[in-house]
Write a protein that holds these residues in place. Structure first.
Motif, short mmCIF file in Angstrom:
data_model
loop_
_atom_site.label_atom_id
_atom_site.label_comp_id
_atom_site.label_asym_id
_atom_site.label_seq_id
_atom_site.Cartn_x
_atom_site.Cartn_y
_atom_site.Cartn_z
N ALA A 1 0.83 -1.20 0.00
CA ALA A 1 0.00 0.00 0.00
C ALA A 1 0.87 1.26 0.00
N LEU A 2 1.93 1.25 0.79
CA LEU A 2 2.83 2.41 0.84
C LEU A 2 3.54 2.62 -0.50
N ILE A 3 3.98 1.52 -1.11
CA ILE A 3 4.65 1.62 -2.42
C ILE A 3 3.69 2.20 -3.45
N GLY A 4 2.46 1.65 -3.49
CA GLY A 4 1.48 2.14 -4.45
C GLY A 4 1.14 3.60 -4.23
N GLY A 5 0.94 3.98 -2.97
CA GLY A 5 0.60 5.37 -2.67
C GLY A 5 1.72 6.32 -3.05
N TYR A 6 2.97 5.92 -2.76
CA TYR A 6 4.11 6.79 -3.06
C TYR A 6 4.30 6.96 -4.57
N ILE A 7 4.16 5.86 -5.32
CA ILE A 7 4.30 5.94 -6.79
C ILE A 7 3.23 6.86 -7.38
N PHE A 8 1.98 6.69 -6.94
CA PHE A 8 0.89 7.52 -7.47
C PHE A 8 1.06 8.97 -7.03
N HIS A 9 1.65 9.18 -5.85
CA HIS A 9 1.92 10.54 -5.38
C HIS A 9 2.96 11.21 -6.28
N LEU A 10 4.01 10.48 -6.64
CA LEU A 10 5.05 11.02 -7.52
C LEU A 10 4.49 11.33 -8.91
N LEU A 11 3.51 10.53 -9.35
CA LEU A 11 2.92 10.73 -10.68
C LEU A 11 1.80 11.77 -10.67
N HIS A 12 1.52 12.35 -9.50
CA HIS A 12 0.47 13.38 -9.35
C HIS A 12 -0.90 12.86 -9.77
N ILE A 13 -1.18 11.62 -9.45
CA ILE A 13 -2.48 11.02 -9.74
C ILE A 13 -3.44 11.38 -8.62
N PRO A 14 -4.71 11.67 -8.96
CA PRO A 14 -5.68 12.06 -7.92
C PRO A 14 -5.78 11.03 -6.79
N ILE A 15 -6.07 11.51 -5.58
CA ILE A 15 -6.14 10.73 -4.34
C ILE A 15 -5.17 9.54 -4.38
#
Length: 353
Positions: A7-21
């Motif tokens: 979950a942390l890996i997925g959240g961090y990757i999506f955060h770097l990609l500026h994906i919503p929520i």
């Protein structure tokens, strides 16, 4: 494999990609993919989803605009009207899909109605409705698609939102703890969606009854709630579900998109009638999970109070009115079918004589 790490890996990757929520969508995507690659057990205690939902409920209670109660009459009218449209549309979609995939209509109706998965499955078991696998798949795939698709429909507004920089205060921790205790009691009393509704009611009551100032909610607290809820949703889609016939798999996706399109249309009625923003009206009517739509509303600065009211009302509308009506309808249908079978047997006996 540790679900929290995924979950942390997925959240961090999506955060770097500026994906919503990102802290909800990232865990969903990564954990869904991991289940199809990793054959070992992925364990995630149910306690975590309850904690995440209580945090969201507490945050909504803190931010709730109590002045909405001044217009509760007109709001209630629109909530009833839009829910009737949604339920009627769900039943219509279910009827057409049932004819296509050759599955009993009552099974597809339960799979299509946007209620809580747990409550729908319990209802189906009580009514001895077959095809529990189909019902579960339809409910899960709709939730996943709504959670993934809806943020991108309002993506521009999501990414324009600035993070709330605020410290974690003892008063906020106290409110979360109080909400947790009250929610546990509510659950034992079998109150629907207790972990979400109870914190909102308790904190609104505090706002109305006391002069206590509500503390700000730091962005990272909401990110934690996103992660806990996202990991739970990611684990809902089991690899076994994909073993269903291709026609049923496609039908689940079609029904989900049909409901998204239908609610998108009905959201414009709310937009013009109540003079809300598009984001608020769409999230209020979207057929997703209550906590996920509220989390998204918070992320894009939509009217969180209105979204939570509409989404909560929809669940209560389904639990307290639609499911009991379906129970009566199924019993009437079963009685009619039994009478028809008796009538046919009598005719067969007469023909033989």
């Amino acid at each position: 494999m540790n679900v929290l790490v995924l979950a942390l890996i997925g959240g961090y990757i999506f955060h770097l990609l500026h994906i919503p929520i990102p802290w909800m969508l990232g865990p969903i995507v990564v954990i869904v993919m991991a289940q199809f690659v990793y054959k070992g057990p992925l364990k995630w205690t149910p306690l975590t989803i309850d904690i995440g939902v209580v945090i969201v409920g507490t945050a909504i209670g803190v931010q709730f605009n109590v002045s909405l109660f001044n217009n509760i009459g007109s709001i209630l009218f629109y909530m009833i009207m839009l829910n009737i449209i949604l339920i009627a549309s769900s039943i219509g979609v279910a009827y057409l899909i049932a004819k296509w995939i050759k599955v009993p209509v009552k099974s597809v109706i339960l799979g299509t109605i946007p209620g809580g998965l747990g409550q729908i499955i319990v209802f189906a078991e009580e009514e001895k409705v077959s095809d529990l696998g189909v019902i579960s798949y339809f409910q899960v795939i709709r939730l996943l698609l709504v959670v993934v698709v809806v943020p991108f429909i309002v993506a521009g507004q999501v990414m324009s939102k600035h993070e709330t920089v605020a410290p974690m205060t003892s008063s906020l921790l106290f409110l979360i703890a109080l909400s947790w205790v009250c929610a546990r009691v509510s659950q034992k009393l079998h109150i629907p969606v207790a972990y979400f509704i109870t914190p909102i009611i308790v904190i609104i009551a505090l706002q109305l009854a006391t002069p206590i100032a509500m503390p700000p909610v730091p962005s990272y607290v909401m990110a934690i709630a996103q992660l806990l809820i996202g990991a739970h949703i990611g684990l809902m889609l089991k690899p076994d579900m994909i073993k269903l016939p291709v026609r049923i798999l496609v039908a689940g996706i079609v029904s989900a998109f049909a409901l998204i399109i239908l609610t998108l249309g009905s959201s414009f009625l709310m937009l013009f009638a109540m003079n809300t923003t598009f984001a608020t009206s769409f999230l209020s009517t979207a057929p997703g999970g209550l906590d996920q739509m509220v989390l998204l509303a918070n992320a894009i600065k939509a009217d969180v109070s209105l979204v939570s009211m509409f989404q909560t009302f929809r669940l209560l509308f389904i639990f307290l009115l639609i499911l009991p009506l379906l129970k009566l309808f199924y019993h009437w249908l079963e009685k009619r079918q039994n009478q028809q079978q008796v009538f046919e047997k009598k005719n067969e006996v007469r023909v033989k004589v």
